[in-house]
Design an enzyme around this catalytic site. Structure first.
Site, PDB file in Angstrom:
ATOM      1  N   GLN A  96       3.632   2.315   1.330  1.00  0.00           N
ATOM      2  CA  GLN A  96       3.343   1.213   0.425  1.00  0.00           C
ATOM      3  C   GLN A  96       2.162   1.503  -0.484  1.00  0.00           C
ATOM      4  OE1 GLN A  96       0.958  -2.001   2.977  1.00  0.00           O
ATOM      5  NE2 GLN A  96       2.780  -1.249   4.078  1.00  0.00           N
ATOM      6  N   HIS A  98      -0.787  -0.915  -3.187  1.00  0.00           N
ATOM      7  CA  HIS A  98      -1.277  -2.235  -3.570  1.00  0.00           C
ATOM      8  C   HIS A  98      -1.720  -2.219  -5.034  1.00  0.00           C
ATOM      9  CE1 HIS A  98      -1.075  -3.095   0.629  1.00  0.00           C
ATOM     10  NE2 HIS A  98      -2.045  -2.255   0.942  1.00  0.00           N
ATOM     11  N   GLU A 133      -8.268  -1.994   1.181  1.00  0.00           N
ATOM     12  CA  GLU A 133      -8.389  -2.132   2.624  1.00  0.00           C
ATOM     13  C   GLU A 133      -9.091  -0.930   3.240  1.00  0.00           C
ATOM     14  OE1 GLU A 133      -4.182  -2.800   3.233  1.00  0.00           O
ATOM     15  OE2 GLU A 133      -3.942  -0.812   4.101  1.00  0.00           O
ATOM     16  N   HIS A 262       0.315   4.998   0.743  1.00  0.00           N
ATOM     17  CA  HIS A 262      -0.179   5.246   2.088  1.00  0.00           C
ATOM     18  C   HIS A 262       0.761   4.649   3.121  1.00  0.00           C
ATOM     19  CE1 HIS A 262      -1.709   1.232   1.025  1.00  0.00           C
ATOM     20  NE2 HIS A 262      -1.621   0.960   2.318  1.00  0.00           N
ATOM     21  N   ARG A 281       6.444  -1.701  -1.711  1.00  0.00           N
ATOM     22  CA  ARG A 281       6.892  -0.708  -0.740  1.00  0.00           C
ATOM     23  C   ARG A 281       7.601   0.460  -1.424  1.00  0.00           C
ATOM     24  NH1 ARG A 281       6.904  -5.668   1.539  1.00  0.00           N
ATOM     25  NH2 ARG A 281       5.783  -5.787   3.532  1.00  0.00           N
TER      26      ARG A 281
END
Length: 400
Positions: A96, A98, A133, A262, A281
């Site tokens: 995926q 972001h 993240e 990642h 995704r």
């Protein structure tokens, strides 16, 4: 200070034993993938201030400045801007990426204008926020992160000796790097799944053989073969072969910014992220893969994985430095017989004990709360704490 009651998410890739072991409770026999700590509307933690358990999200909504701090509310609005988790992977998560903040805002507005239902499986943008993240390993942890150099991926694919991979190898050798990475990823993810499945199976079998034979890339080949066993025939297996295979030691962390492809593969760690549900995704999943939108978001540049060691501060805090304001992760390691540590007053924070037992004492009112391994607490803004005991505690707060 408030002891948190947290929810466990039973995703299929989760370990059935790692989170129960951390919490000291019997396993249920079902996968237990993530323990959520925070105020996410999907599974908010609960606290009890004398009238029974209530969602932390409701407590914050009733008094945002009192709970979060005025500066945090000015910066991020009346919401906890981060989500803290324990993540326990026994199988690969989806590959995926972001979006950055600008694309999240634009993509959300576009889907709203088109009337795409909020819960639709093909919806890409659930909110207007970006989602950087950070994953700090509690056990040895494996993942994939960021593109290798094109020539490195070409060499790895060539080593598999699968004839139907040769066109990708030629592209990686011939094109400028960013164009090559884009072209190969586009070709892999746009291919007919039935037609490309044979190539995936043959590549996986070759990776299995090379892993068993040993050599400098044996660990990488073993990782890709393992992914293929969990996702047979998935074109995401070939996309994964373009990425760095990362192995973290306990205490090391991996930072993931916008546009970096990642996937987590295996291990137990604490994860801190901006409070967003925006995920695009790339494969290794039965869920929706929007290739055109994905290609708008992915950063097609080779980069080394952002593996971090905590940086020690004079007061004993060990900080994982990241370039975002929504969250800040640190830890304290308290040795037997050592001096107590002080947590200075600031914005709201969540504390998680991952080893031993730690006593929290409010320097203002003298109240105390003991956290054993696997237990966590919410600390409203403006509270200075003393930490005593023996063990390790992770601290999640905002950087702004």
């Amino acid at each position: 200070m408030d002891r948190l009651e947290n929810s466990v998410r039973p995703y299929a890739w989760g370990s059935p034993t790692a989170i129960p072991e951390l919490l000291g409770v019997p396993p249920t026999g079902e996968p237990q993938a993530e323990l959520w700590m925070g105020a996410h509307p999907g599974a908010p933690s609960r606290i009890d201030r004398g009238t029974g358990p209530v969602p932390l999200s409701e407590v914050i909504a009733a008094d945002p400045e009192g709970e979060l701090g005025a500066a945090a509310v000015r910066a991020f609005g009346p919401r906890l801007p981060f989500l803290f988790k324990v993540l326990a992977a026994a199988a690969p998560l989806s590959l995926q990426v972001h979006p950055d903040r600008a694309r999240a805002e634009q993509g959300f507005a576009e889907e709203e204008a088109r009337g795409v239902p909020a819960g639709a499986p093909h919806r890409n943008y659930k909110d207007t926020h970006h989602k950087p993240e950070l994953l700090a390993a509690l056990t040895p942890f494996e993942g994939l992160c960021g593109f290798r150099r094109a020539e490195q991926s070409a060499a790895l694919l060539s080593e598999l000796d699968v004839d139907t991979l040769k066109p990708y190898v030629d592209i990686l050798h011939a094109s400028p790097e960013s164009e090559a990475l884009r072209e190969v990823l586009t070709a892999v993810l746009s291919a007919d799944r039935a037609e490309i499945a044979d190539t995936v199976h043959r590549a996986a079998a070759a990776a299995e053989r090379l892993a068993a034979a040993g050599g400098p890339h044996a660990a990488d080949h073993a990782a890709y073969a393992g992914i293929a066993r969990h996702h047979p025939g998935d074109p995401g297996v070939l996309a994964a072969m373009l990425l760095h295979h990362v192995r973290l030691r306990p205490g090391e962390a991996l930072y993931l910014g916008a546009g970096v492809p990642h996937a987590y593969l295996e291990g137990l760690g604490v994860e801190l992220m901006a409070n967003s549900d925006n995920v695009l995704r790339c494969g290794l999943t039965p869920k929706h893969v929007d290739v055109p939108e994905l290609l708008r978001v992915v950063r097609f540049e080779a980069s080394e994985p952002a593996v971090l060691d905590p940086e020690a501060e004079p007061d004993g805090e060990e900080v994982y430095a990241t370039p975002v304001d929504e969250f800040r992760l640190s830890r304290y390691v308290l040795a037997p017989g050592g001096a107590p540590h002080t947590l200075r007053a600031g914005p709201a924070q969540i504390l998680l004990c991952t080893a031993g037992g730690i006593l929290l004492r409010d320097a203002g009112d003298g109240s105390e709360l003991r956290l054993e391994r696997g237990r966590s607490a919410f600390v409203p803004a403006g509270r200075e704490l003393r930490l005593a005991g023996e063990g390790t505690i992770f601290r999640a707060t905002v950087a702004a």
